[in-house]
Design an enzyme around this catalytic site. Structure first.
Site, mmCIF file in Angstrom:
data_model
loop_
_atom_site.group_PDB
_atom_site.id
_atom_site.type_symbol
_atom_site.label_atom_id
_atom_site.label_comp_id
_atom_site.label_asym_id
_atom_site.label_seq_id
_atom_site.Cartn_x
_atom_site.Cartn_y
_atom_site.Cartn_z
ATOM 1 N N ASP A 77 0.857 -1.183 0.000
ATOM 2 C CA ASP A 77 0.000 0.000 0.000
ATOM 3 C C ASP A 77 0.894 1.233 0.000
ATOM 4 O OD1 ASP A 77 -2.747 0.635 0.107
ATOM 5 O OD2 ASP A 77 -2.636 1.141 2.234
ATOM 6 N N TYR A 79 2.322 4.845 1.152
ATOM 7 C CA TYR A 79 2.305 5.545 2.440
ATOM 8 C C TYR A 79 1.121 6.502 2.480
ATOM 9 C CZ TYR A 79 7.149 3.917 2.959
ATOM 10 O OH TYR A 79 8.277 3.151 3.063
ATOM 11 N N PHE A 90 7.955 1.327 -0.916
ATOM 12 C CA PHE A 90 8.916 1.585 0.161
ATOM 13 C C PHE A 90 9.613 2.938 0.048
ATOM 14 C CE2 PHE A 90 8.725 -3.103 0.136
ATOM 15 C CZ PHE A 90 8.357 -3.317 1.468
ATOM 16 N N HIS A 203 8.603 -9.343 6.381
ATOM 17 C CA HIS A 203 8.511 -7.932 6.028
ATOM 18 C C HIS A 203 9.552 -7.148 6.832
ATOM 19 C CE1 HIS A 203 6.743 -3.915 5.541
ATOM 20 N NE2 HIS A 203 6.129 -4.408 4.488
#
Length: 235
Positions: A77, A79, A90, A203
């Site tokens: 998703d 930010y 990221f 993760h």
């Protein structure tokens, strides 16, 4: 008055450029019922005053042409904080404080490759250089509303990004897929594991980066990817 430059301004895919190798995939998706439903949803939320990030949802496909993809890193998703999302998994815009997951990515790179974190504020946490050097930084959902994580999940983006993963898997050149966390690992069936190199770890978020059995910190994915790419470099 228009929306600020850090947020989505309209639900018009004509304003979302992609590299040539992705054109057909993009056009087919947005011409179909799922793509039309997604655009209707985005238009409705924008008309209702929702603040939606990022300003260019397809930026990963703009900066990383299909024929240049050598590494795929899957996020989930964008930010959801103002000024953070820049359309790459990221990655955050230059000058934005590093999110914890990205801090751990840089920490593992330094441990694994001896690469120091990039200087702050520029480029800071921006991974644009990665994207322009063959690293496809793909979130599986490509928009989000301010302060509402996963608010656009299940609205249709996943059908497009699954098709992107499949297209990379079907391409003639091999790639390294870095699947960090259960969500990214759920995409493994889309990848031809006989032709591509798939790396699995937790993760990089602080909640899971050190957790067994596959902690992210210490995984060695960056050196393994580099070695594999050298072995499969095109002649």
């Amino acid at each position: 008055m228009g929306a600020p430059d850090d947020q989505l301004k309209s639900a018009d895919p004509a304003q979302w450029p992609v590299a040539a190798g992705w054109h057909d995939l993009k056009d087919v998706f947005f011409a179909g019922s799922a793509g039309q439903a997604l655009l209707a949803f985005l238009s409705k939320r924008l008309n209702e005053g929702a603040v939606v990030f990022p300003p260019q949802p397809l930026r990963a496909l703009e900066l990383t042409p299909l024929e240049e993809v050598r590494v795929v890193i899957l996020g989930q998703d964008p930010y959801h904080g103002r000024g953070q999302a820049e359309g790459l998994a990221f990655s955050v815009a230059p000058g934005i404080p590093l999110p914890p997951s990205l801090r751990n990515i840089f920490k593992e790179m330094q441990r694994d490759l001896g690469s120091p974190p990039p200087p702050f504020p520029v480029p800071g946490g921006s991974l644009v250089k990665w994207a322009t050097h063959g690293v496809l930084l793909l979130n599986t959902c490509l928009t989000v509303e301010e302060g509402k994580p996963a608010s656009h999940a299940g609205k249709g983006w996943e059908l497009l990004t699954d098709a992107v993963i499949q297209k990379v898997s079907d391409a003639t050149h091999p790639a390294v897929f870095m699947l960090w966390g259960a969500h990214a690992q759920s995409k493994r069936p889309l990848i031809d594991v006989k032709r591509h190199h798939v790396l699995i770890a937790n993760h990089p978020s602080p909640l899971s980066a050190l957790r067994p059995p596959l902690p992210f910190l210490g995984c060695g994915h960056f050196s393994e990817a580099r070695t594999w790419k050298e072995q499969h470099r095109r002649s």
